[in-house]
Write a protein that holds these residues in place. Structure first.
Motif, PDB file in Angstrom:
ATOM      1  N   ASN A   1      12.762   6.087  -3.689  1.00 56.60           N
ATOM      2  CA  ASN A   1      11.900   6.098  -4.760  1.00 56.60           C
ATOM      3  C   ASN A   1      10.989   7.127  -4.672  1.00 56.60           C
ATOM      4  OD1 ASN A   1      13.225   3.488  -5.536  1.00 56.60           O
ATOM      5  ND2 ASN A   1      11.684   2.378  -4.584  1.00 56.60           N
ATOM      6  N   ASP A   2      10.456   7.608  -3.447  1.00 54.26           N
ATOM      7  CA  ASP A   2       9.476   8.613  -3.345  1.00 54.26           C
ATOM      8  C   ASP A   2       9.887   9.903  -4.172  1.00 54.26           C
ATOM      9  OD1 ASP A   2       7.554   6.774  -2.167  1.00 54.26           O
ATOM     10  OD2 ASP A   2       7.853   7.458  -0.222  1.00 54.26           O
ATOM     11  N   VAL A   3      11.133  10.150  -3.472  1.00 57.80           N
ATOM     12  CA  VAL A   3      11.728  11.422  -4.243  1.00 57.80           C
ATOM     13  C   VAL A   3      12.422  11.630  -5.459  1.00 57.80           C
ATOM     14  CG1 VAL A   3      13.739  12.981  -3.666  1.00 57.80           C
ATOM     15  CG2 VAL A   3      12.703  11.973  -1.700  1.00 57.80           C
ATOM     16  N   ASN A   4      12.463  10.320  -5.882  1.00 57.55           N
ATOM     17  CA  ASN A   4      12.978  10.352  -7.360  1.00 57.55           C
ATOM     18  C   ASN A   4      12.431   9.951  -8.403  1.00 57.55           C
ATOM     19  OD1 ASN A   4      16.047  11.289  -7.051  1.00 57.55           O
ATOM     20  ND2 ASN A   4      16.063   9.786  -5.464  1.00 57.55           N
ATOM     21  N   ARG A   5      11.059   9.524  -8.212  1.00 54.76           N
ATOM     22  CA  ARG A   5      10.262   9.196  -9.233  1.00 54.76           C
ATOM     23  C   ARG A   5       9.791  10.215 -10.264  1.00 54.76           C
ATOM     24  NH1 ARG A   5       5.656   8.066  -5.169  1.00 54.76           N
ATOM     25  NH2 ARG A   5       4.820   9.667  -4.804  1.00 54.76           N
ATOM     26  N   ALA A   6       9.550   9.989 -11.432  1.00 56.38           N
ATOM     27  CA  ALA A   6       9.266  11.030 -12.298  1.00 56.38           C
ATOM     28  C   ALA A   6       7.836  11.480 -12.276  1.00 56.38           C
ATOM     29  CB  ALA A   6       9.086  10.438 -13.945  1.00 56.38           C
ATOM     30  N   TYR A  56      -2.599   3.022  -2.313  1.00 55.04           N
ATOM     31  CA  TYR A  56      -1.571   2.269  -3.072  1.00 55.04           C
ATOM     32  C   TYR A  56      -1.156   1.093  -2.643  1.00 55.04           C
ATOM     33  CZ  TYR A  56      -0.955   6.914  -5.419  1.00 55.04           C
ATOM     34  OH  TYR A  56      -1.442   8.027  -6.454  1.00 55.04           O
ATOM     35  N   ARG A  57      -1.163   0.777  -1.259  1.00 51.30           N
ATOM     36  CA  ARG A  57      -0.787  -0.269  -0.786  1.00 51.30           C
ATOM     37  C   ARG A  57      -1.740  -1.828  -1.303  1.00 51.30           C
ATOM     38  NH1 ARG A  57       2.605  -0.806   3.737  1.00 51.30           N
ATOM     39  NH2 ARG A  57       3.352   1.251   3.933  1.00 51.30           N
ATOM     40  N   VAL A  58      -3.103  -1.126  -1.244  1.00 52.26           N
ATOM     41  CA  VAL A  58      -4.090  -1.912  -1.820  1.00 52.26           C
ATOM     42  C   VAL A  58      -3.795  -2.455  -3.392  1.00 52.26           C
ATOM     43  CG1 VAL A  58      -6.714  -2.591  -2.478  1.00 52.26           C
ATOM     44  CG2 VAL A  58      -5.843  -1.174  -0.242  1.00 52.26           C
ATOM     45  N   GLY A 117      -0.418  11.730   2.380  1.00 53.56           N
ATOM     46  CA  GLY A 117       0.239  11.025   1.345  1.00 53.56           C
ATOM     47  C   GLY A 117       1.544  11.550   0.934  1.00 53.56           C
ATOM     48  N   ARG A 118       1.813  11.532  -0.278  1.00 56.76           N
ATOM     49  CA  ARG A 118       3.224  12.079  -0.536  1.00 56.76           C
ATOM     50  C   ARG A 118       2.987  13.488  -1.681  1.00 56.76           C
ATOM     51  NH1 ARG A 118       3.605   8.623   1.847  1.00 56.76           N
ATOM     52  NH2 ARG A 118       5.410   6.769   2.220  1.00 56.76           N
ATOM     53  N   ASP A 119       1.846  13.300  -2.317  1.00 64.21           N
ATOM     54  CA  ASP A 119       1.703  14.491  -3.078  1.00 64.21           C
ATOM     55  C   ASP A 119       0.239  15.152  -2.966  1.00 64.21           C
ATOM     56  OD1 ASP A 119       0.049  12.344  -3.750  1.00 64.21           O
ATOM     57  OD2 ASP A 119       0.133  12.496  -5.922  1.00 64.21           O
ATOM     58  N   ILE A 120       0.047  15.220  -1.879  1.00 68.74           N
ATOM     59  CA  ILE A 120      -1.634  15.687  -1.385  1.00 68.74           C
ATOM     60  C   ILE A 120      -1.624  17.447  -1.780  1.00 68.74           C
ATOM     61  CG2 ILE A 120      -3.611  15.922  -0.002  1.00 68.74           C
ATOM     62  CD1 ILE A 120      -2.559  13.126  -0.793  1.00 68.74           C
ATOM     63  N   VAL A 144      -1.406   4.152 -12.618  1.00 69.17           N
ATOM     64  CA  VAL A 144      -1.949   3.603 -11.107  1.00 69.17           C
ATOM     65  C   VAL A 144      -2.274   5.117 -10.507  1.00 69.17           C
ATOM     66  CG1 VAL A 144      -1.303   2.972  -8.975  1.00 69.17           C
ATOM     67  CG2 VAL A 144      -0.587   1.651 -11.229  1.00 69.17           C
ATOM     68  N   ARG A 145      -1.398   6.051 -10.466  1.00 76.75           N
ATOM     69  CA  ARG A 145      -1.518   7.402 -10.179  1.00 76.75           C
ATOM     70  C   ARG A 145      -2.612   8.032 -10.578  1.00 76.75           C
ATOM     71  NH1 ARG A 145       2.584   7.864  -6.517  1.00 76.75           N
ATOM     72  NH2 ARG A 145       1.449   9.669  -5.802  1.00 76.75           N
ATOM     73  N   GLU A 146      -2.786   8.015 -11.687  1.00 78.40           N
ATOM     74  CA  GLU A 146      -4.192   8.700 -12.449  1.00 78.40           C
ATOM     75  C   GLU A 146      -5.318   8.233 -11.838  1.00 78.40           C
ATOM     76  OE1 GLU A 146      -3.777   8.371 -16.651  1.00 78.40           O
ATOM     77  OE2 GLU A 146      -2.022   9.332 -16.708  1.00 78.40           O
ATOM     78  N   ASP A 197      -6.439   7.963   3.939  1.00 77.74           N
ATOM     79  CA  ASP A 197      -5.179   7.540   3.909  1.00 77.74           C
ATOM     80  C   ASP A 197      -4.873   7.004   2.579  1.00 77.74           C
ATOM     81  OD1 ASP A 197      -2.944   6.067   4.085  1.00 77.74           O
ATOM     82  OD2 ASP A 197      -3.443   4.959   5.687  1.00 77.74           O
ATOM     83  N   THR A 198      -4.000   8.017   1.471  1.00 78.85           N
ATOM     84  CA  THR A 198      -3.758   7.525   0.112  1.00 78.85           C
ATOM     85  C   THR A 198      -2.836   6.546   0.172  1.00 78.85           C
ATOM     86  OG1 THR A 198      -2.197   9.389  -0.039  1.00 78.85           O
ATOM     87  CG2 THR A 198      -4.668   9.918  -0.632  1.00 78.85           C
ATOM     88  N   GLY A 199      -1.896   6.538   1.085  1.00 81.55           N
ATOM     89  CA  GLY A 199      -0.860   5.283   1.021  1.00 81.55           C
ATOM     90  C   GLY A 199      -1.663   4.217   1.035  1.00 81.55           C
ATOM     91  N   MET A 229      15.119   2.754   1.109  1.00 79.30           N
ATOM     92  CA  MET A 229      14.778   2.540  -0.229  1.00 79.30           C
ATOM     93  C   MET A 229      13.397   3.332  -0.776  1.00 79.30           C
ATOM     94  SD  MET A 229      12.570   0.151  -2.389  1.00 79.30           S
ATOM     95  CE  MET A 229      12.111  -0.984  -1.115  1.00 79.30           C
ATOM     96  N   ARG A 230      12.640   3.244  -0.044  1.00 72.40           N
ATOM     97  CA  ARG A 230      11.160   3.896  -0.238  1.00 72.40           C
ATOM     98  C   ARG A 230      11.420   5.669  -0.238  1.00 72.40           C
ATOM     99  NH1 ARG A 230       6.119   2.823   2.699  1.00 72.40           N
ATOM    100  NH2 ARG A 230       7.281   1.891   4.651  1.00 72.40           N
ATOM    101  N   ASP A 231      12.320   6.065   0.572  1.00 71.84           N
ATOM    102  CA  ASP A 231      12.423   7.438   0.520  1.00 71.84           C
ATOM    103  C   ASP A 231      13.279   7.838  -0.740  1.00 71.84           C
ATOM    104  OD1 ASP A 231      12.014   7.741   2.972  1.00 71.84           O
ATOM    105  OD2 ASP A 231      14.019   8.038   4.089  1.00 71.84           O
TER     106      ASP A 231
HETATM  107  O1   DC Z   1       2.324   6.349   3.604  1.00 73.79           O
HETATM  108  P1   DC Z   1       2.427   4.764   3.210  1.00 73.79           P
HETATM  109  O2   DC Z   1       3.832   4.400   3.643  1.00 73.79           O
HETATM  110  O3   DC Z   1       1.462   3.947   3.781  1.00 73.79           O
HETATM  111  O4   DC Z   1       2.426   4.971   1.426  1.00 73.79           O
HETATM  112  C1   DC Z   1       2.836   3.694   1.005  1.00 73.79           C
HETATM  113  C2   DC Z   1       3.575   3.889  -0.370  1.00 73.79           C
HETATM  114  O5   DC Z   1       2.801   4.647  -1.204  1.00 73.79           O
HETATM  115  C3   DC Z   1       4.905   4.748  -0.436  1.00 73.79           C
HETATM  116  O6   DC Z   1       5.771   4.068  -0.852  1.00 73.79           O
HETATM  117  C4   DC Z   1       4.502   6.026  -1.307  1.00 73.79           C
HETATM  118  C5   DC Z   1       3.292   5.824  -1.775  1.00 73.79           C
HETATM  119  N1   DC Z   1       2.349   7.009  -1.885  1.00 73.79           N
HETATM  120  C6   DC Z   1       2.484   7.682  -2.901  1.00 73.79           C
HETATM  121  O7   DC Z   1       3.088   7.739  -3.894  1.00 73.79           O
HETATM  122  N2   DC Z   1       1.610   8.843  -2.978  1.00 73.79           N
HETATM  123  C7   DC Z   1       0.779   8.966  -2.096  1.00 73.79           C
HETATM  124  N3   DC Z   1      -0.220  10.052  -2.068  1.00 73.79           N
HETATM  125  C8   DC Z   1       0.588   8.146  -0.718  1.00 73.79           C
HETATM  126  C9   DC Z   1       1.446   7.075  -0.877  1.00 73.79           C
END
Ligand code: DC
Length: 224
Positions: free
Chosen positions: A182-187, A38-40, A128-131, A107-109, A33-35, A178-180
């Motif tokens: 941010n997730d879609v528009n981040r660089a 990021y939460r941690v 996750g979002r970018d798997i 953080v992502r790196e 669970d990669t999310g 808000m999260r949608d």
């Molecule tokens: O899936 P989640 O809602 O627990 O993810 C928490 C946050 O982490 C969400 O705002 C997007 C981010 N995330 C990410 O940027 N890339 C991932 N691979 C997983 C989660």
């Protein structure tokens, strides 16, 4: 049956984690669970006061990430420096900050290295979002999950109510939107459906329908 890598991406609160966890259990695969990772990081940053000005202080975040020990156990429970933080990372405070923290390149790196290492072996379900697009671009099966924002908000709101977490439906809906955004528009590594990912809209699907759909796709991918 041959073992494959399965990437599950999509919008927040689509039930991705529950789906991925269940699928991993059915297939006896590892679940990542990669999310949660990021939460941690967001929780550690909150505890370290990185956001006390109301914004993410990048210098302090860098310091915080350097000293971080993140672990997921076999049940995908999250640990921060050995402490079980599974409950705390699902709360609204972390939810409100996590997309800002996860938009930061360093953080992502840091997490990408950990995720690629975990995904190196076949027989993994990672969500996750970018798997499918960045972490495991060679995954044999990629699924992109979506559902209507109000359906997702209702599900999440019910979940928080059950846990006794104080929140209004409107707060939960605003947080999801808000999260949608941010997730879609981040660089860095924005949320995007990989060209070879299959779309799953589960707004009006039962869990059983979804499971059947998923297992069909797994069988097809394994027999390719
Ligand atoms: O899936 P989640 O809602 O627990 O993810 C928490 C946050 O982490 C969400 O705002 C997007 C981010 N995330 C990410 O940027 N890339 C991932 N691979 C997983 C989660």
């Amino acid at each position: 049956m041959k073992k494959i890598s399965i990437a599950i991406d999509g919008f927040s609160s689509c039930g991705k984690s529950t789906m991925a966890k269940q699928l991993a259990k059915t297939l006896s695969y590892i679940y990542v669970d990669t999310g949660a990772m990021y939460r941690v990081v967001a929780l550690a940053a909150l505890r370290a006061g990185v956001m006390e000005s109301g914004e993410v202080d990048l210098d302090r975040l860098k310091e915080c990430v350097k000293n971080l020990d993140i672990n997921l156990d076999a049940n995908a429970k999250a640990y921060l420096n050995g402490e079980d933080v599974e409950g705390e990372i699902r709360g609204l405070e972390v939810s409100n900050w996590v997309s800002k923290v996860s938009a930061v390149g360093f953080v992502r790196e840091r997490l990408l290295d950990i995720q690629r290492e975990l995904g190196a072996k076949k027989g993994v379900v990672m969500d996750g979002r970018d798997i499918g697009s960045v972490v495991l671009p060679d995954a044999e099966l990629k699924i992109f999950v979506t559902a209507d924002a109000d359906v997702r908000a209702k599900r999440r709101y019910d979940e928080l109510l059950k846990k006794g977490e104080p929140a209004t439906y409107q707060e939960v809906l605003d947080n999801i939107k808000m999260r949608d955004h941010n997730d879609v528009n981040r660089a860095v590594s924005p949320l995007v459906q990989a060209p070879d990912a299959l779309l799953l809209d589960n707004s009006y699907m039962t869990i059983e329908e979804q499971n059947t759909w998923l297992l069909d796709k797994v069988n097809e991918a394994c027999n390719k």
